[in-house]
Design a protein around this motif. Sequence first.
Motif: not given
Length: 103
Positions: A24-31, A33-44, A89-93
């Motif tokens: 989906a070409d959505i930015d994410f980062e593993i920080v 402890g294995g925490v996955l942070e998904i960042e959206f264009d609006d900064g959320s 998927a619903a939350l990310a959408s």
Amino acid sequence: MDDKEFNALADQALQQIEAGLERADIDFEIVAGGVLEIEFDDGSKIIVNRHGVAREIWVAARSGGFHFRWDGGQWLDTRDASPLLTKLAALASQQAGESVSFS
């Protein structure tokens, strides 16, 4: 379920989520402890992490927090039994403003 099995199942779920985010070409980062942070264009953000003590995967999104427990076949929301990938998927959408799929 022991720690080894929990970690293997959680790793598998996180890898599936990462693959969907890449498609989906959505930015994410593993920080740490294995925490996955998904960042959206609006900064959320949506935060996905494993909670070893409870043997759950936790998701924090703009619309709230969700806990998912392994039922022997998939990760299900402890409140409404929604599958992890469907709910995520619903939350990310919602936060991306476009359709996101993890299947």
